[in-house]
Design a protein around this motif. Structure first.
Motif, PDB file in Angstrom:
ATOM      1  N   ALA A 314      40.878 -40.473  25.041  1.00 20.49           N
ATOM      2  CA  ALA A 314      40.395 -41.462  24.072  1.00 20.49           C
ATOM      3  C   ALA A 314      40.215 -40.823  22.697  1.00 20.49           C
ATOM      4  N   LEU A 315      39.777 -39.560  22.663  1.00 19.58           N
ATOM      5  CA  LEU A 315      39.647 -38.863  21.385  1.00 19.58           C
ATOM      6  C   LEU A 315      41.015 -38.659  20.746  1.00 19.58           C
ATOM      7  N   ARG A 316      41.985 -38.248  21.537  1.00 17.29           N
ATOM      8  CA  ARG A 316      43.340 -38.058  21.000  1.00 17.29           C
ATOM      9  C   ARG A 316      43.869 -39.372  20.423  1.00 17.29           C
ATOM     10  N   ASP A 317      43.581 -40.472  21.110  1.00 16.09           N
ATOM     11  CA  ASP A 317      44.031 -41.780  20.622  1.00 16.09           C
ATOM     12  C   ASP A 317      43.457 -42.082  19.239  1.00 16.09           C
ATOM     13  N   ILE A 318      42.168 -41.881  19.088  1.00 16.91           N
ATOM     14  CA  ILE A 318      41.515 -42.287  17.840  1.00 16.91           C
ATOM     15  C   ILE A 318      41.779 -41.309  16.700  1.00 16.91           C
ATOM     16  N   ILE A 319      42.097 -40.047  17.037  1.00 14.32           N
ATOM     17  CA  ILE A 319      42.393 -39.067  15.989  1.00 14.32           C
ATOM     18  C   ILE A 319      43.834 -39.183  15.508  1.00 14.32           C
ATOM     19  N   TYR A 320      44.815 -39.314  16.433  1.00 13.17           N
ATOM     20  CA  TYR A 320      46.199 -39.264  15.950  1.00 13.17           C
ATOM     21  C   TYR A 320      47.208 -40.127  16.699  1.00 13.17           C
ATOM     22  N   ARG A 321      46.895 -40.693  17.837  1.00 13.18           N
ATOM     23  CA  ARG A 321      47.913 -41.421  18.595  1.00 13.18           C
ATOM     24  C   ARG A 321      48.078 -42.874  18.164  1.00 13.18           C
ATOM     25  N   LYS A 322      46.974 -43.608  18.073  1.00 10.34           N
ATOM     26  CA  LYS A 322      47.051 -45.037  17.757  1.00 10.34           C
ATOM     27  C   LYS A 322      47.561 -45.258  16.333  1.00 10.34           C
ATOM     28  N   GLU A 323      48.136 -46.427  16.114  1.00  5.64           N
ATOM     29  CA  GLU A 323      48.675 -46.742  14.793  1.00  5.64           C
ATOM     30  C   GLU A 323      47.585 -46.799  13.731  1.00  5.64           C
ATOM     31  N   ASP A 324      46.352 -47.121  14.151  1.00  4.10           N
ATOM     32  CA  ASP A 324      45.240 -47.147  13.201  1.00  4.10           C
ATOM     33  C   ASP A 324      44.338 -45.920  13.362  1.00  4.10           C
ATOM     34  N   SER A 325      44.891 -44.843  13.911  1.00  7.55           N
ATOM     35  CA  SER A 325      44.126 -43.610  14.106  1.00  7.55           C
ATOM     36  C   SER A 325      43.808 -42.951  12.770  1.00  7.55           C
ATOM     37  N   VAL A 326      42.937 -41.965  12.820  1.00 11.48           N
ATOM     38  CA  VAL A 326      42.492 -41.284  11.603  1.00 11.48           C
ATOM     39  C   VAL A 326      43.668 -40.723  10.807  1.00 11.48           C
ATOM     40  N   LEU A 327      44.478 -39.893  11.436  1.00 11.17           N
ATOM     41  CA  LEU A 327      45.519 -39.180  10.703  1.00 11.17           C
ATOM     42  C   LEU A 327      46.648 -40.096  10.246  1.00 11.17           C
ATOM     43  N   LYS A 328      46.876 -41.184  10.975  1.00 10.30           N
ATOM     44  CA  LYS A 328      47.931 -42.118  10.572  1.00 10.30           C
ATOM     45  C   LYS A 328      47.462 -43.065   9.476  1.00 10.30           C
ATOM     46  N   LYS A 329      46.199 -43.460   9.512  1.00  9.32           N
ATOM     47  CA  LYS A 329      45.693 -44.417   8.521  1.00  9.32           C
ATOM     48  C   LYS A 329      45.979 -43.961   7.096  1.00  9.32           C
ATOM     49  N   TRP A 330      45.673 -42.707   6.795  1.00 11.51           N
ATOM     50  CA  TRP A 330      45.756 -42.252   5.405  1.00 11.51           C
ATOM     51  C   TRP A 330      47.177 -41.920   4.977  1.00 11.51           C
ATOM     52  N   LEU A 331      48.118 -41.864   5.958  1.00  7.44           N
ATOM     53  CA  LEU A 331      49.535 -41.683   5.612  1.00  7.44           C
ATOM     54  C   LEU A 331      50.181 -42.996   5.175  1.00  7.44           C
TER      55      LEU A 331
END
Length: 642
Positions: A314-331
């Protein structure tokens, strides 16, 4: 060894590999060259294909004073590693990225071509400007943190009234002394940055956090409102992209603040010994490591920085896997950042309970490159992190190991890591030129060529005292260090204020985070320093030799170090002397396909004394002097004479 062996050269740039970025099944031509000689008979390309050792004789071609050997091969695997075997009548010599030997070398420093590699091709000719946002410029005082606005860990915030007040140490200020720097201030100073010449900004963390440094995030999904919030970031990237400039953000996804939105010390726990959840509903508890006594794992034993647990899917999902994850949001739009710098990257996803380091890094790369293929993924790592720089994980590292640490030691400092030890820190053994060359070659020699060109070279940062603030380092030795930093393969990074000799000391780490001096034009030394940086930045951004050319060490005797950056049309030679006496350096320009010539002035305007001898160009090098010699072939050649 014979003299001609010093001229042997190859690399993985387009000048020696017909396509440095091939796809699987592409054919590429690999080349090697050397000065003319009567000894070389054959050259073989040695590589492995599906584990089986291969040896292919290369074809020969003479071009002026150089001999080239070349061979076309098909790239059939993701990673193609190779060496060269040089055959004379009496000897076989073996050439890797690291050195030439008269015995068969191992494969740890082979030349490497990576098929289907998604790099950040814009980095190699980029000059970054690192900004510590809270100390750069206050663009909107209404956003500034006020006295006693909030408390953190039992201490209240302090609003510094005078911008020019030196920063205070942690025991006194507790990282809660706010000057009011914000993103609006950076936007207002973009003209200044363009005048300096940089074409990318690297920002220390800007996400919601109680501290000045913001490496203890409360919420990764929000830009701190005291910096202007999400809207200010969107405006900053928009303005930067209008100016053809890039933006890289800093983030620490190794740990959060203990006051963060996910962290809760009360309630049930995730048992690190059994992996069992005592309260399945407390989902975010699994983002951290708790034991049966409700103790949690911390970064460097810092109670306010609990370490994230990447065994949690679940942490991996919210940090970088999901389309609205942390690392993807700001890209994505409207923020559209161009790169991520990962704080304490060497620690990520591993501790005494879990080691998912490689797996997580590879997942981050795969997920983010799908969103933006040329996103720059930069790791903070002070040591030899070559295992993480082989094309499957990070694009690059902050090059402390191959640049900042050895270069600062070459000009007279104790090694940055050893200086932290009470015993080893007392040793101040200035590196010799041979030692400096070995330190650089041993690291670069482990990296694929395209990764070498993406190195993030630096001298200073928010974590170390500024080199120019060290009173033991003279001005000319400081300039030598800067010249080397700008001319090693990879990008260059200017830490805010270095270009104007920002004042500070070495006693406290916070002194390297002093507020920017916007009255710098009133100081003569600041103006001179600005012009020095400006000229180097211009060369770095516009020189093909510095952006994508070869790198070859040509002199390393005593305390005099010299190397060349070159293409077929451009030659840059750096001579760096930290010696206490005048010395001489012999340059053999013919080894690079150029005619010998007398130099009377270097690129930076310094007077040069040289003469042509039967062996090459002899350059007289005064004590503690750096030269940057520049030569470029005429575009039209002999046609210009007609």
């Amino acid at each position: 060894m014979s003299k001609w062996l010093k001229s042997v050269y190859s690399d993985s740039t387009k000048y020696f590999v017909s396509n440095p970025y091939p796809k699987v099944k592409d054919k590429v031509t690999i080349s090697i060259r050397m000065g003319k000689n009567d000894e070389i008979r054959k050259v073989f390309l040695r590589y492995k294909e599906f584990g089986i050792e291969q040896l292919r004789e290369m074809e020969r071609e003479e071009k002026g004073n150089l001999i080239y050997f070349f061979k076309e091969v098909e790239i059939r695997e993701k990673r193609f590693q190779y060496q060269f075997y040089l055959v004379t009548d009496g000897e076989i010599y073996y050439y890797t990225q690291y050195r030439i030997t008269d015995y068969i070398p191992d494969e740890s420093r082979d030349f490497v071509i990576m098929a289907d590699f998604k790099g950040a091709g814009w980095v190699n000719q980029t000059v970054f400007y690192q900004i510590y946002p809270e100390r750069f410029c206050n663009g909107n005082p209404k956003l500034s943190v006020q006295d006693g606005e909030y408390s953190y860990q039992g201490f209240e915030t302090v609003a510094v009234k005078d911008w020019n007040t030196p920063a205070k140490g942690y025991p006194e200020a507790r990282n809660l002394d706010f000057y009011g720097g914000d993103l609006e201030g950076i936007i207002q100073k973009l003209d200044y940055l363009q005048e300096l010449g940089v074409n990318a900004i690297y920002l220390n963390p800007i996400f919601l956090s109680p501290s000045v440094h913001k490496y203890d995030a409360l919420d990764y999904f929000k830009v701190d409102p005291h910096f202007g919030g999400d809207e200010a970031l969107a405006r900053l990237t928009e303005e930067l992209h209008k100016r053809d400039m890039k933006l890289m953000l800093d983030i620490s996804i190794n740990h959060t603040s203990s006051d963060g939105i996910w962290f809760n010390k009360s309630g049930e726990f995730y048992d690190i010994s059994t992996g069992a959840y005592h309260n399945p509903e407390a989902k975010e508890r699994e983002f951290y490591f708790f034991d049966e006594n409700n103790h949690y794992d911390m970064w460097c034993n810092t109670e306010t920085m609990p370490k994230l647990n990447y065994s949690s899917q679940a942490l991996r999902d919210i940090i970088y896997r999901k389309e609205d994850s942390v690392l993807k949001k700001w890209l994505k739009t409207p923020y559209n950042i161009d790169g991520w710098r990962f704080d304490v990257a060497e620690c990520m996803a591993r501790n005494q309970y879990v080691d998912a380091h490689g797996e997580v890094l590879e997942e981050i790369r795969k997920n983010l490159k799908q969103i933006k293929e040329d996103v720059f993924l930069l790791a903070e790592d002070w040591a030899d992190c070559s295992d993480d720089l082989q094309g499957e994980r990070w694009d690059s590292t902050m090059n402390y190991y191959g640049c900042a640490r050895p270069v600062r030691e070459f000009v007279g400092e104790c090694d940055l890591f050893l200086s932290r030890d009470p015993v080893l820190g007392k040793k101040r053994n200035k590196l010799t030129a041979r030692q400096l060359g070995a330190r650089i070659k041993q690291f670069y020699g482990k990296l694929p060529g395209v990764i070498q060109q993406q190195m993030f070279n630096l001298l200073d940062s928010h974590d170390i005292a500024r080199l120019h603030n060290n009173k033991q380092i003279g001005e000319r030795d400081y300039e030598i260090a800067v010249i080397i930093m700008f001319t090693l393969p990879g990008a260059a990074n200017v830490y805010y204020g270095d270009e104007i000799a920002l004042s500070g000391g070495t006693e406290l780490i916070e002194y390297c985070r002093n507020p920017m001096d916007w009255n710098w034009k009133q100081r003569k030394e600041a103006v001179e320093r600005f012009l020095f940086y400006q000229k180097l930045i211009s060369l770095k951004r516009n020189s093909p030799a510095l952006g994508e050319g070869g790198f070859q060490i040509i002199w390393e005797e005593g305390y005099v170090f010299s190397y060349a950056r070159f293409t077929n049309e451009e030659l840059i030679i750096v001579i760096a002397s930290t010696d206490d006496k005048e010395t001489e350096v012999l340059l053999v320009l013919e080894d690079f396909g150029f005619e010998n010539q007398i130099f009377t002035q270097d690129y930076l305007g310094s007077r040069v004394v040289s003469k042509i001898t039967k062996d090459g160009v002899l350059v007289y090098v005064p004590a503690h002097t750096g030269f940057l010699l520049y030569e470029k072939k005429s575009v039209c050649g002999s046609e210009c004479e007609k």
